[in-house]
Design a protein around this motif. Structure first.
Motif, PDB file in Angstrom:
ATOM      1  N   TYR A   5       0.888  -1.440   0.163  1.00 17.09           N
ATOM      2  CA  TYR A   5      -0.289  -0.287  -0.183  1.00 17.09           C
ATOM      3  C   TYR A   5       1.088   1.148  -0.373  1.00 17.09           C
ATOM      4  CZ  TYR A   5       1.260   0.236   5.490  1.00 17.09           C
ATOM      5  OH  TYR A   5       1.378   0.087   6.576  1.00 17.09           O
ATOM      6  N   LEU A   7       1.418   4.865   0.532  1.00 12.41           N
ATOM      7  CA  LEU A   7       1.121   5.937   2.405  1.00 12.41           C
ATOM      8  C   LEU A   7       1.941   7.893   1.559  1.00 12.41           C
ATOM      9  CD1 LEU A   7       0.981   7.126   5.305  1.00 12.41           C
ATOM     10  CD2 LEU A   7       3.345   5.839   5.239  1.00 12.41           C
ATOM     11  N   ARG A   9       2.666  11.298   2.866  1.00  7.89           N
ATOM     12  CA  ARG A   9       2.324  12.196   4.547  1.00  7.89           C
ATOM     13  C   ARG A   9       2.004  13.768   4.029  1.00  7.89           C
ATOM     14  NH1 ARG A   9       7.478   8.887   4.227  1.00  7.89           N
ATOM     15  NH2 ARG A   9       8.325  11.449   3.728  1.00  7.89           N
ATOM     16  N   ARG A  17       4.588   0.340   1.288  1.00  7.04           N
ATOM     17  CA  ARG A  17       5.007  -0.658   2.355  1.00  7.04           C
ATOM     18  C   ARG A  17       3.994  -1.964   2.237  1.00  7.04           C
ATOM     19  NH1 ARG A  17       4.596   3.164   8.519  1.00  7.04           N
ATOM     20  NH2 ARG A  17       5.831   4.846   7.180  1.00  7.04           N
ATOM     21  N   VAL A  24      -2.656  -0.409   7.540  1.00  9.48           N
ATOM     22  CA  VAL A  24      -3.298   0.094   6.782  1.00  9.48           C
ATOM     23  C   VAL A  24      -3.981   1.163   7.368  1.00  9.48           C
ATOM     24  CG1 VAL A  24      -4.470   0.974   4.478  1.00  9.48           C
ATOM     25  CG2 VAL A  24      -3.222  -1.255   4.969  1.00  9.48           C
ATOM     26  N   ASP A  27      -1.434   3.854   9.694  1.00 17.91           N
ATOM     27  CA  ASP A  27      -0.909   4.785   9.015  1.00 17.91           C
ATOM     28  C   ASP A  27      -1.326   5.551   8.954  1.00 17.91           C
ATOM     29  OD1 ASP A  27       2.157   3.149   9.512  1.00 17.91           O
ATOM     30  OD2 ASP A  27       1.715   2.571   7.709  1.00 17.91           O
ATOM     31  N   ALA A  28      -2.846   5.497   8.351  1.00 14.69           N
ATOM     32  CA  ALA A  28      -3.570   6.629   8.035  1.00 14.69           C
ATOM     33  C   ALA A  28      -3.638   7.536   9.394  1.00 14.69           C
ATOM     34  CB  ALA A  28      -5.012   6.178   7.770  1.00 14.69           C
ATOM     35  N   SER A  35      -9.486   5.127  10.959  1.00 12.47           N
ATOM     36  CA  SER A  35      -9.574   5.487  10.096  1.00 12.47           C
ATOM     37  C   SER A  35     -10.627   5.411   9.181  1.00 12.47           C
ATOM     38  CB  SER A  35      -8.632   5.136   9.097  1.00 12.47           C
ATOM     39  OG  SER A  35      -8.963   3.588   9.006  1.00 12.47           O
ATOM     40  N   ASN A  88      -2.250  12.136   7.110  1.00  9.66           N
ATOM     41  CA  ASN A  88      -1.279  10.882   6.404  1.00  9.66           C
ATOM     42  C   ASN A  88      -3.179  10.773   5.510  1.00  9.66           C
ATOM     43  OD1 ASN A  88       0.982  11.164   7.538  1.00  9.66           O
ATOM     44  ND2 ASN A  88       0.641   8.852   8.810  1.00  9.66           N
ATOM     45  N   THR A  90      -3.426   7.071   3.326  1.00  8.27           N
ATOM     46  CA  THR A  90      -2.635   5.723   2.469  1.00  8.27           C
ATOM     47  C   THR A  90      -3.783   5.116   1.395  1.00  8.27           C
ATOM     48  OG1 THR A  90      -4.044   5.013   4.709  1.00  8.27           O
ATOM     49  CG2 THR A  90      -2.251   4.571   5.010  1.00  8.27           C
ATOM     50  N   CYS A  92      -4.661   1.725  -0.980  1.00  7.80           N
ATOM     51  CA  CYS A  92      -4.320   0.511  -0.887  1.00  7.80           C
ATOM     52  C   CYS A  92      -5.272   0.173  -2.008  1.00  7.80           C
ATOM     53  CB  CYS A  92      -4.716  -1.103   0.259  1.00  7.80           C
ATOM     54  SG  CYS A  92      -6.583  -0.726   0.936  1.00  7.80           S
TER      55      CYS A  92
END
Length: 134
Positions: A5, A7, A9, A17, A24, A27-28, A35, A88, A90, A92
């Motif tokens: 997926y 990322l 920033r 990553r 996922v 990280d979001a 998320s 962030n 993300t 996918c």
């Protein structure tokens, strides 16, 4: 889903990553892991779509989730909603399961990663980390 997926920033950096849906989401939203998901591209017949994730409360907490000036235009260029994003982002893959017709998350294909890299490369702010996907 396990797979690659993207990322993006708030500083404009892009990295790929390898992870599972929980990563996922984390990280979001690294602060709460909650998320909000949205469709960027619907999966087509025999092809994968794109699915975005941002922090659920990102627009309400600018201290924890600064404006992401690269993410909004990138999502719009990929065919998604034209909206301002914070924190962030993300991205996918998504696909339709043949037996149920439901949309499920999956890793990004190589073609999708190239597309995201190319669109990100058009951005005026584009620091990029190396691809650590394997």
């Amino acid at each position: 889903m396990t797979g690659i997926y993207a990322l993006i920033r708030p500083d404009g950096g892009l990295e790929f990553r390898d992870g599972v849906p929980e990563q996922v989401r984390r990280d979001a939203d690294p602060h709460h892991g909650a998320s909000a998901a949205f469709t960027i591209q619907l999966p087509g017949r025999g092809g994968n779509g794109l699915h975005g994730h941002v922090a659920d409360t990102s627009a309400l907490d600018s201290d924890a989730h600064p404006p992401n000036r690269v993410a909004g235009p990138l999502v719009a260029a990929l065919g998604g909603p034209d909206q301002y994003l914070f924190g962030n982002l993300t991205i996918c893959g998504s696909r339709t399961t043949p037996d149920t017709g439901e949309t499920t998350l999956c890793g990004l294909t190589e073609a999708q990663r190239r597309l995201i890299r190319d669109v990100h490369g058009l951005s005026p702010r584009k620091p990029q980390a190396p691809d650590r996907s394997g």
